[in-house]
Design a protein around this motif. Structure first.
Motif, short mmCIF file in Angstrom:
data_model
loop_
_atom_site.label_atom_id
_atom_site.label_comp_id
_atom_site.label_asym_id
_atom_site.label_seq_id
_atom_site.Cartn_x
_atom_site.Cartn_y
_atom_site.Cartn_z
N THR A 76 12.29 -75.89 7.61
CA THR A 76 13.21 -76.88 8.16
C THR A 76 13.41 -76.60 9.65
O THR A 76 13.19 -75.48 10.12
CB THR A 76 14.57 -76.86 7.45
OG1 THR A 76 15.14 -75.56 7.58
CG2 THR A 76 14.45 -77.23 6.00
N VAL A 77 13.80 -77.62 10.38
CA VAL A 77 14.06 -77.50 11.81
C VAL A 77 15.56 -77.65 12.03
O VAL A 77 16.16 -78.61 11.56
CB VAL A 77 13.29 -78.56 12.62
CG1 VAL A 77 13.63 -78.47 14.10
CG2 VAL A 77 11.79 -78.41 12.41
N SER A 78 16.15 -76.69 12.72
CA SER A 78 17.57 -76.73 13.02
C SER A 78 17.77 -76.94 14.52
O SER A 78 17.08 -76.35 15.34
CB SER A 78 18.23 -75.41 12.62
OG SER A 78 19.56 -75.35 13.11
N PHE A 79 18.74 -77.78 14.86
CA PHE A 79 19.11 -78.03 16.27
C PHE A 79 20.31 -77.19 16.67
O PHE A 79 20.92 -77.45 17.70
CB PHE A 79 19.42 -79.52 16.46
CG PHE A 79 18.21 -80.39 16.54
CD1 PHE A 79 17.81 -80.94 17.74
CD2 PHE A 79 17.47 -80.69 15.41
CE1 PHE A 79 16.69 -81.76 17.82
CE2 PHE A 79 16.36 -81.52 15.46
CZ PHE A 79 15.97 -82.04 16.67
N ALA A 80 20.66 -76.17 15.89
CA ALA A 80 21.86 -75.38 16.14
C ALA A 80 21.86 -74.70 17.51
O ALA A 80 22.92 -74.49 18.08
CB ALA A 80 22.04 -74.33 15.04
N HIS A 81 20.70 -74.37 18.05
CA HIS A 81 20.61 -73.68 19.35
C HIS A 81 19.90 -74.54 20.41
O HIS A 81 19.49 -74.04 21.45
CB HIS A 81 19.89 -72.34 19.20
CG HIS A 81 20.58 -71.42 18.25
ND1 HIS A 81 21.68 -70.68 18.60
CD2 HIS A 81 20.34 -71.15 16.94
CE1 HIS A 81 22.08 -69.97 17.56
NE2 HIS A 81 21.29 -70.25 16.54
N TYR A 82 19.76 -75.81 20.13
CA TYR A 82 19.04 -76.73 21.02
C TYR A 82 19.74 -76.86 22.36
O TYR A 82 20.94 -77.02 22.44
CB TYR A 82 18.94 -78.10 20.32
CG TYR A 82 18.36 -79.21 21.16
CD1 TYR A 82 17.14 -79.09 21.78
CD2 TYR A 82 19.06 -80.40 21.30
CE1 TYR A 82 16.61 -80.12 22.53
CE2 TYR A 82 18.54 -81.45 22.05
CZ TYR A 82 17.32 -81.30 22.66
OH TYR A 82 16.80 -82.32 23.40
N ARG B 48 7.59 -79.32 6.99
CA ARG B 48 8.25 -79.36 5.68
C ARG B 48 7.27 -79.10 4.55
O ARG B 48 7.66 -78.66 3.48
CB ARG B 48 8.92 -80.72 5.45
CG ARG B 48 10.13 -80.98 6.25
CD ARG B 48 11.35 -80.20 5.84
NE ARG B 48 11.78 -80.45 4.48
CZ ARG B 48 12.40 -79.54 3.74
NH1 ARG B 48 12.64 -78.35 4.21
NH2 ARG B 48 12.78 -79.83 2.52
N GLU C 237 13.59 -67.85 11.67
CA GLU C 237 14.31 -66.91 10.83
C GLU C 237 14.33 -67.48 9.43
O GLU C 237 14.75 -68.63 9.23
CB GLU C 237 15.73 -66.68 11.33
CG GLU C 237 16.46 -65.66 10.47
CD GLU C 237 17.84 -65.34 10.96
OE1 GLU C 237 18.15 -64.15 11.03
OE2 GLU C 237 18.60 -66.28 11.26
N SER D 167 13.20 -69.45 6.52
CA SER D 167 12.33 -70.63 6.49
C SER D 167 12.84 -71.70 7.46
O SER D 167 12.61 -72.88 7.25
CB SER D 167 12.25 -71.19 5.07
OG SER D 167 13.53 -71.60 4.64
N VAL D 168 13.52 -71.27 8.52
CA VAL D 168 14.08 -72.21 9.49
C VAL D 168 13.49 -71.96 10.87
O VAL D 168 13.42 -70.82 11.33
CB VAL D 168 15.63 -72.07 9.56
CG1 VAL D 168 16.21 -73.03 10.59
CG2 VAL D 168 16.26 -72.29 8.20
N TYR E 292 14.44 -72.64 14.50
CA TYR E 292 15.58 -73.01 15.33
C TYR E 292 15.06 -73.53 16.67
O TYR E 292 14.62 -72.75 17.51
CB TYR E 292 16.53 -71.82 15.54
CG TYR E 292 17.26 -71.46 14.28
CD1 TYR E 292 18.45 -72.11 13.94
CD2 TYR E 292 16.77 -70.50 13.41
CE1 TYR E 292 19.13 -71.79 12.78
CE2 TYR E 292 17.44 -70.18 12.25
CZ TYR E 292 18.61 -70.83 11.94
OH TYR E 292 19.28 -70.52 10.77
#
Length: 137
Positions: A31-37, A63, A119, A121-122, A124
């Motif tokens: 998965t792709v996270s935008f938490a630190h974008y 995915r 980190e 399966s993500v 960031y």
């Protein structure tokens, strides 16, 4: 305090049940996270229609992969240690220096990239780089 509506006697304070999201299986892919974008380096809104289509396409590919497959694929490369980045691309303080940055190739022209850390399966996402400007040389 809940009140009844004056129209028809129905309650106006009742809420529909909130939707639930099924948990994702561990083998469901990356998965792709935008938490630190960091949008200040390059915002997705500056990308054209075909760039965004490629961006969504590479996320769909991710995915379908587990993390080992992604790391060994032709679309993913770790940043070389000691490589100098262009000035506007700075590592957020929220990501420790012990995390190695990776780049994901977004399009077939091999110019558009997204950079971030992995980190579990993500992936960031930290920077978007449509013109391959993170590494100036």
């Amino acid at each position: 305090m809940p009140r009844n509506s004056r129209q028809g006697g129905t309650r106006t304070d009742q809420q529909l049940p909130s939707p639930s999201i099924r948990p994702v299986d561990d083998d469901a892919g990356v998965t792709v996270s935008f938490a630190h974008y960091r949008a200040e380096t390059e915002c997705l809104s500056t990308w054209g229609k075909s760039d965004i289509k490629s961006f969504v396409g590479v996320m769909e590919k991710m995915r379908a992969m587990n993390i080992a497959t992604l790391r060994n694929s032709s679309i993913c490369s770790p940043h070389r240690k000691g490589t100098r980045l262009a000035e506007r691309f700075t590592r957020p303080d929220s990501i420790g220096k012990d995390y190695r940055m990776h780049e994901i190739r977004v399009d077939r022209s091999n110019a558009a990239r997204m950079h971030g850390v992995i980190e579990g399966s993500v992936f960031y996402l930290v920077w978007l780089d449509r013109k391959h400007e993170v590494f100036p040389s």
